[in-house]
Design a protein around this motif. Structure first.
Motif, PDB file in Angstrom:
ATOM      1  N   LEU A  81      -8.995 -21.649 -39.525  1.00 30.44           N
ATOM      2  CA  LEU A  81      -8.410 -20.353 -39.136  1.00 30.44           C
ATOM      3  C   LEU A  81      -9.238 -19.679 -38.048  1.00 30.44           C
ATOM      4  CD1 LEU A  81      -7.263 -18.917 -42.584  1.00 30.44           C
ATOM      5  CD2 LEU A  81      -5.815 -19.664 -40.687  1.00 30.44           C
ATOM      6  N   ILE A  82     -10.555 -19.712 -38.200  1.00 31.64           N
ATOM      7  CA  ILE A  82     -11.430 -19.118 -37.177  1.00 31.64           C
ATOM      8  C   ILE A  82     -11.276 -19.853 -35.849  1.00 31.64           C
ATOM      9  CG2 ILE A  82     -13.846 -18.789 -36.497  1.00 31.64           C
ATOM     10  CD1 ILE A  82     -14.413 -18.246 -39.519  1.00 31.64           C
ATOM     11  N   MET A  83     -11.212 -21.199 -35.914  1.00 30.57           N
ATOM     12  CA  MET A  83     -11.102 -22.000 -34.687  1.00 30.57           C
ATOM     13  C   MET A  83      -9.777 -21.785 -33.966  1.00 30.57           C
ATOM     14  SD  MET A  83     -12.875 -25.594 -35.773  1.00 30.57           S
ATOM     15  CE  MET A  83     -12.482 -26.367 -34.218  1.00 30.57           C
ATOM     16  N   VAL A  84      -8.749 -21.399 -34.688  1.00 32.18           N
ATOM     17  CA  VAL A  84      -7.443 -21.169 -34.072  1.00 32.18           C
ATOM     18  C   VAL A  84      -7.297 -19.718 -33.612  1.00 32.18           C
ATOM     19  CG1 VAL A  84      -4.962 -21.075 -34.548  1.00 32.18           C
ATOM     20  CG2 VAL A  84      -6.307 -23.035 -35.326  1.00 32.18           C
ATOM     21  N   ILE A  85      -7.703 -18.782 -34.457  1.00 30.87           N
ATOM     22  CA  ILE A  85      -7.459 -17.368 -34.165  1.00 30.87           C
ATOM     23  C   ILE A  85      -8.429 -16.796 -33.143  1.00 30.87           C
ATOM     24  CG2 ILE A  85      -7.497 -15.053 -35.186  1.00 30.87           C
ATOM     25  CD1 ILE A  85      -6.377 -16.366 -37.766  1.00 30.87           C
ATOM     26  N   SER A  86      -9.729 -17.087 -33.273  1.00 31.04           N
ATOM     27  CA  SER A  86     -10.702 -16.405 -32.413  1.00 31.04           C
ATOM     28  C   SER A  86     -10.529 -16.707 -30.921  1.00 31.04           C
ATOM     29  CB  SER A  86     -12.136 -16.646 -32.876  1.00 31.04           C
ATOM     30  OG  SER A  86     -12.509 -17.981 -32.737  1.00 31.04           O
ATOM     31  N   LEU A  95      -7.791 -10.715 -21.171  1.00 33.52           N
ATOM     32  CA  LEU A  95      -6.629 -10.405 -20.324  1.00 33.52           C
ATOM     33  C   LEU A  95      -6.365  -8.912 -20.238  1.00 33.52           C
ATOM     34  CD1 LEU A  95      -4.107 -13.219 -21.309  1.00 33.52           C
ATOM     35  CD2 LEU A  95      -5.140 -12.845 -19.067  1.00 33.52           C
ATOM     36  N   PHE A  96      -6.513  -8.233 -21.363  1.00 36.99           N
ATOM     37  CA  PHE A  96      -6.213  -6.804 -21.412  1.00 36.99           C
ATOM     38  C   PHE A  96      -7.456  -5.922 -21.330  1.00 36.99           C
ATOM     39  CE2 PHE A  96      -2.500  -8.824 -23.360  1.00 36.99           C
ATOM     40  CZ  PHE A  96      -1.492  -8.264 -22.592  1.00 36.99           C
ATOM     41  N   LYS A  97      -8.597  -6.543 -21.041  1.00 32.13           N
ATOM     42  CA  LYS A  97      -9.872  -5.822 -20.896  1.00 32.13           C
ATOM     43  C   LYS A  97     -10.160  -4.935 -22.105  1.00 32.13           C
ATOM     44  CE  LYS A  97      -9.616  -6.176 -15.992  1.00 32.13           C
ATOM     45  NZ  LYS A  97      -9.375  -5.628 -14.723  1.00 32.13           N
ATOM     46  N   LYS A  98     -10.059  -5.543 -23.279  1.00 30.98           N
ATOM     47  CA  LYS A  98     -10.323  -4.858 -24.538  1.00 30.98           C
ATOM     48  C   LYS A  98     -11.589  -5.426 -25.166  1.00 30.98           C
ATOM     49  CE  LYS A  98      -6.324  -2.680 -24.617  1.00 30.98           C
ATOM     50  NZ  LYS A  98      -6.106  -1.282 -24.794  1.00 30.98           N
ATOM     51  N   GLU A  99     -12.008  -4.845 -26.275  1.00 32.60           N
ATOM     52  CA  GLU A  99     -13.172  -5.318 -27.021  1.00 32.60           C
ATOM     53  C   GLU A  99     -12.873  -5.360 -28.521  1.00 32.60           C
ATOM     54  OE1 GLU A  99     -16.520  -2.874 -26.015  1.00 32.60           O
ATOM     55  OE2 GLU A  99     -16.798  -3.900 -24.091  1.00 32.60           O
ATOM     56  N   SER A 100     -11.627  -5.631 -28.880  1.00 35.90           N
ATOM     57  CA  SER A 100     -11.251  -5.600 -30.295  1.00 35.90           C
ATOM     58  C   SER A 100     -11.940  -6.700 -31.100  1.00 35.90           C
ATOM     59  CB  SER A 100      -9.729  -5.689 -30.453  1.00 35.90           C
ATOM     60  OG  SER A 100      -9.238  -6.910 -29.949  1.00 35.90           O
ATOM     61  N   PHE A 101     -12.117  -7.883 -30.521  1.00 33.67           N
ATOM     62  CA  PHE A 101     -12.811  -8.952 -31.236  1.00 33.67           C
ATOM     63  C   PHE A 101     -14.271  -8.575 -31.465  1.00 33.67           C
ATOM     64  CE2 PHE A 101     -15.135 -12.985 -31.592  1.00 33.67           C
ATOM     65  CZ  PHE A 101     -14.421 -13.597 -32.604  1.00 33.67           C
ATOM     66  N   LEU A 102     -14.904  -8.001 -30.461  1.00 30.60           N
ATOM     67  CA  LEU A 102     -16.292  -7.563 -30.587  1.00 30.60           C
ATOM     68  C   LEU A 102     -16.428  -6.502 -31.679  1.00 30.60           C
ATOM     69  CD1 LEU A 102     -19.231  -7.564 -29.527  1.00 30.60           C
ATOM     70  CD2 LEU A 102     -18.517  -5.771 -27.923  1.00 30.60           C
ATOM     71  N   ARG A 103     -15.505  -5.536 -31.701  1.00 32.79           N
ATOM     72  CA  ARG A 103     -15.550  -4.494 -32.737  1.00 32.79           C
ATOM     73  C   ARG A 103     -15.317  -5.095 -34.125  1.00 32.79           C
ATOM     74  NH1 ARG A 103     -12.673  -1.846 -28.829  1.00 32.79           N
ATOM     75  NH2 ARG A 103     -10.719  -2.025 -29.966  1.00 32.79           N
ATOM     76  N   PHE A 104     -14.358  -6.018 -34.237  1.00 26.09           N
ATOM     77  CA  PHE A 104     -14.105  -6.682 -35.513  1.00 26.09           C
ATOM     78  C   PHE A 104     -15.343  -7.451 -35.970  1.00 26.09           C
ATOM     79  CE2 PHE A 104     -13.037 -10.555 -37.799  1.00 26.09           C
ATOM     80  CZ  PHE A 104     -12.417 -10.031 -38.915  1.00 26.09           C
TER      81      PHE A 104
END
Length: 137
Positions: A81-86, A95-104
Motif C-alpha cells: 500500500l505504501i509503495m503504491v500510494i506514496s 504537480l499542485f505545489k502542495k505539501e500534504s504528504f510532508l504534513r501527513f
C-alpha cells in the motif's frame, strides 16, 4: 526533514523496491529468486527477522492470493500500500505545489512516538517476529 529530501527518499525507495519485486517476479536473477535467503539477519543468525517473508507476501498479493500473502507476512500488505500510494501522492503534491504528504508524514511520525501507539505497534512486530520463527520462515 525537508520536503524535497523526504520525497526523494520515498520515491527512490519505492523505485528500488518495485525494481526488486519485478526482478523476483520475472525471475531475471535466479540467485535472488526462490527460497534463497535474501535477509541479511537470517543469513547471519539463522533466525528470521520480523520482516522476513514480506517480499513473498507482496508477490502473492500481486498474484491475487490475499490469504497466502497474509500467511507469509502481514506487513506485505502495508508495504505494498505504501509503495503504491506514496509515489502517486508525492507526484500530486509536486504537480499542485502542495505539501500534504510532508504534513501527513510529520503527523504520523508524531503519532508513532506516542506510547499509546508505539507500544502496541512494537508488540505487533514482536508477535509477527515470533510467528515467523515458529512457522520456520
Amino acid at each position: 526533514m525537508t520536503r524535497n529530501r523526504l520525497y526523494l527518499i520515498d520515491m527512490l525507495t519505492c523505485l528500488l523496491g518495485s525494481t526488486y519485486l519485478w526482478i523476483q517476479k520475472a525471475n531475471i536473477l535466479p540467485a535472488l529468486s526462490g527460497e534463497s535467503d535474501t535477509c541479511l539477519i537470517k543469513s547471519i543468525s539463522g533466525v528470521p527477522c520480523p520482516s522476513c517473508g514480506t517480499t513473498r507476501s507482496i508477490l502473492e498479493l500481486l498474484d491475487g492470493h490475499f490469504i497466502t500473502s497474509l500467511q507469509w507476512n502481514p506487513m506485505g500488505l502495508i508495504v505494498l500500500l505504501i509503495m503504491v500510494i506514496s509515489p502517486v501522492w508525492i507526484l500530486i503534491d509536486l504537480l499542485f505545489k502542495k505539501e500534504s504528504f510532508l504534513r501527513f508524514y510529520g503527523r504520523a511520525e508524531n503519532q508513532l512516538k506516542s506510547k499509546w501507539i508505539a507500544i502496541p505497534a512494537i508488540g505487533l512486530v514482536i508477535i509477527n517476529w515470533i510467528w515467523n520463527i515458529c512457522k520456520g520462515l
